[in-house]
Design a protein around this motif. Sequence first.
Motif, PDB file in Angstrom:
ATOM      1  N   MET A 198       0.767  -1.210   0.120  1.00  0.00           N
ATOM      2  CA  MET A 198      -0.080   0.042   0.029  1.00  0.00           C
ATOM      3  C   MET A 198       0.941   1.085   0.046  1.00  0.00           C
ATOM      4  O   MET A 198       1.706   1.629   1.110  1.00  0.00           O
ATOM      5  N   ASP A 199       1.263   1.877  -1.251  1.00  0.00           N
ATOM      6  CA  ASP A 199       1.969   2.922  -1.386  1.00  0.00           C
ATOM      7  C   ASP A 199       1.477   4.166  -1.030  1.00  0.00           C
ATOM      8  O   ASP A 199       0.849   5.052  -1.880  1.00  0.00           O
ATOM      9  N   HIS A 200       1.465   4.695   0.346  1.00  0.00           N
ATOM     10  CA  HIS A 200       0.728   5.896   0.467  1.00  0.00           C
ATOM     11  C   HIS A 200       1.839   7.124   0.448  1.00  0.00           C
ATOM     12  O   HIS A 200       1.385   8.053   0.042  1.00  0.00           O
ATOM     13  N   ASP A 229      -5.874   6.431  -1.392  1.00  0.00           N
ATOM     14  CA  ASP A 229      -5.854   7.975  -0.903  1.00  0.00           C
ATOM     15  C   ASP A 229      -5.740   8.342   0.317  1.00  0.00           C
ATOM     16  O   ASP A 229      -5.251   9.187   0.862  1.00  0.00           O
ATOM     17  N   THR A 230      -6.765   7.300   1.250  1.00  0.00           N
ATOM     18  CA  THR A 230      -6.939   7.404   2.675  1.00  0.00           C
ATOM     19  C   THR A 230      -6.506   6.627   3.167  1.00  0.00           C
ATOM     20  O   THR A 230      -6.538   5.332   2.893  1.00  0.00           O
ATOM     21  N   PHE A 231      -6.357   6.958   4.703  1.00  0.00           N
ATOM     22  CA  PHE A 231      -6.204   5.729   5.671  1.00  0.00           C
ATOM     23  C   PHE A 231      -7.374   4.795   5.684  1.00  0.00           C
ATOM     24  O   PHE A 231      -7.256   3.441   5.694  1.00  0.00           O
ATOM     25  N   GLU A 232      -8.622   5.148   5.694  1.00  0.00           N
ATOM     26  CA  GLU A 232      -9.683   4.367   5.719  1.00  0.00           C
ATOM     27  C   GLU A 232      -9.838   3.520   4.590  1.00  0.00           C
ATOM     28  O   GLU A 232     -10.177   2.419   4.765  1.00  0.00           O
ATOM     29  N   VAL A 291       1.047  -7.695   4.066  1.00  0.00           N
ATOM     30  CA  VAL A 291       0.803  -6.528   3.436  1.00  0.00           C
ATOM     31  C   VAL A 291       1.587  -5.298   4.130  1.00  0.00           C
ATOM     32  O   VAL A 291       2.178  -5.496   5.324  1.00  0.00           O
ATOM     33  N   VAL A 292       2.181  -4.614   3.423  1.00  0.00           N
ATOM     34  CA  VAL A 292       3.147  -3.647   3.741  1.00  0.00           C
ATOM     35  C   VAL A 292       2.499  -2.259   3.502  1.00  0.00           C
ATOM     36  O   VAL A 292       1.909  -2.005   2.479  1.00  0.00           O
ATOM     37  N   PHE A 293       2.285  -1.262   4.518  1.00  0.00           N
ATOM     38  CA  PHE A 293       1.894  -0.108   4.385  1.00  0.00           C
ATOM     39  C   PHE A 293       2.979   0.857   4.668  1.00  0.00           C
ATOM     40  O   PHE A 293       3.778   1.135   5.647  1.00  0.00           O
ATOM     41  N   ASP A 294       3.263   1.791   3.451  1.00  0.00           N
ATOM     42  CA  ASP A 294       4.103   2.691   3.529  1.00  0.00           C
ATOM     43  C   ASP A 294       3.922   4.110   3.127  1.00  0.00           C
ATOM     44  O   ASP A 294       3.617   4.414   2.142  1.00  0.00           O
ATOM     45  N   SER A 295       3.673   5.052   4.103  1.00  0.00           N
ATOM     46  CA  SER A 295       3.993   4.641   5.379  1.00  0.00           C
ATOM     47  C   SER A 295       2.920   5.237   6.424  1.00  0.00           C
ATOM     48  O   SER A 295       1.804   5.983   5.823  1.00  0.00           O
ATOM     49  N   SER A 353       2.184   8.737   6.412  1.00  0.00           N
ATOM     50  CA  SER A 353       1.700   9.378   5.109  1.00  0.00           C
ATOM     51  C   SER A 353       0.340   8.927   4.839  1.00  0.00           C
ATOM     52  O   SER A 353      -0.354   9.333   3.845  1.00  0.00           O
ATOM     53  N   MET A 354      -0.428   8.350   5.929  1.00  0.00           N
ATOM     54  CA  MET A 354      -1.813   7.989   5.548  1.00  0.00           C
ATOM     55  C   MET A 354      -2.853   8.994   6.044  1.00  0.00           C
ATOM     56  O   MET A 354      -2.982   9.586   7.338  1.00  0.00           O
ATOM     57  N   ILE A 355      -3.589   9.468   5.162  1.00  0.00           N
ATOM     58  CA  ILE A 355      -4.299  10.605   5.257  1.00  0.00           C
ATOM     59  C   ILE A 355      -5.705  10.233   5.709  1.00  0.00           C
ATOM     60  O   ILE A 355      -6.476   9.585   4.989  1.00  0.00           O
TER      61      ILE A 355
END
Length: 329
Positions: A81-83, A110-113, A141-145, A148-150
């Motif tokens: 997940m490329d935030h 686009d968003t955290f949710e 699953v990788v959340f980066d970062s 940066s999650m809006i």
Amino acid sequence: MAGLADALAKKKISNAENLAPSIWLDTGYPVLNKRVSGSYQKGFPLGRMVEIFGPPSAGKTAIATKAMISAQRAGGVAIFMDHERSFDSRLAEKLGLDLDPNRFIFLAPDTFEESMDMVVEIGDTIRSGDFGIDADAPICVVFDSLASMIPKSKWDKESKDYNMNDNTALARATSAAFPTFSQRCEKWNILSIFLNQSRTKIGVMFGDPTSTPGGSAPEFYSSIRLKLGGGKMKDGAGKTIGCETVKNKVHRPFLKCSWDFVFQEDGSGKFDVVGGVIEELKELGVLETAGAYIVWTDGKKYHKASLIQKIEDEELEDELFALLPGWES
């Protein structure tokens, strides 16, 4: 008593033994595996949330990529997940990531949710057997970062409408979402790795001055938290990275290790796995030293750089790793 047993059975109360991690994903570095899981050959556990935080260019994405590769090699799926909008598939492929759409899913929410909802939908699809792979295959699953999650509450506003509440919006979002999401990870046996940035608190005179965005929920719901740090190598070709397990619910916490992360000419990064394992074996007394020399299994003495070169050129990594206590070939 029989009535209680029947009631518990109806509520599907699990035996505690079934909650212990059964599948582990290699971090790519045996010494880090040991600090995280207690075994040189395990690593990160499936079914848990992990947070890796530190300064820029500390190798956070590289560690996460190694975990994704481990999931793929076990027949599973990697999701990124490329935030930050900074993922480089070319460099990830050089590390060994398979970019086949049946093995790798790349998304830029686009968003955290939206990110949370996407992972829940994908996890449900895979575990229902509708994705075309084994329904029990590992999912990483990788959340980066996380930084940066809006949050949607902020995304829906124009910049001129931002206020003080928006500064804490991400903390409120994680606090609302993570209790449920952590249970989803356990239910579907998903390893979720949240990469995060580190911040320095102003005016802190005693204790650790660093903090991480996202509030307290990531700290609470993560089973493992890795704090990375370090400085440039003498030749400027990379960084010597220090790591501490500041939280660990699957092994003893507050363990430390380090490694050299070398940058290649093409911009890709490389873990000096061989050099790190040699240092580990020296500390354990498995490899003898004679002054500045290291005695290898052939009885000859080598400088560390020469021994690393020999092991890499002659592909003796398996022989080196076999010297680690408890290593099973």
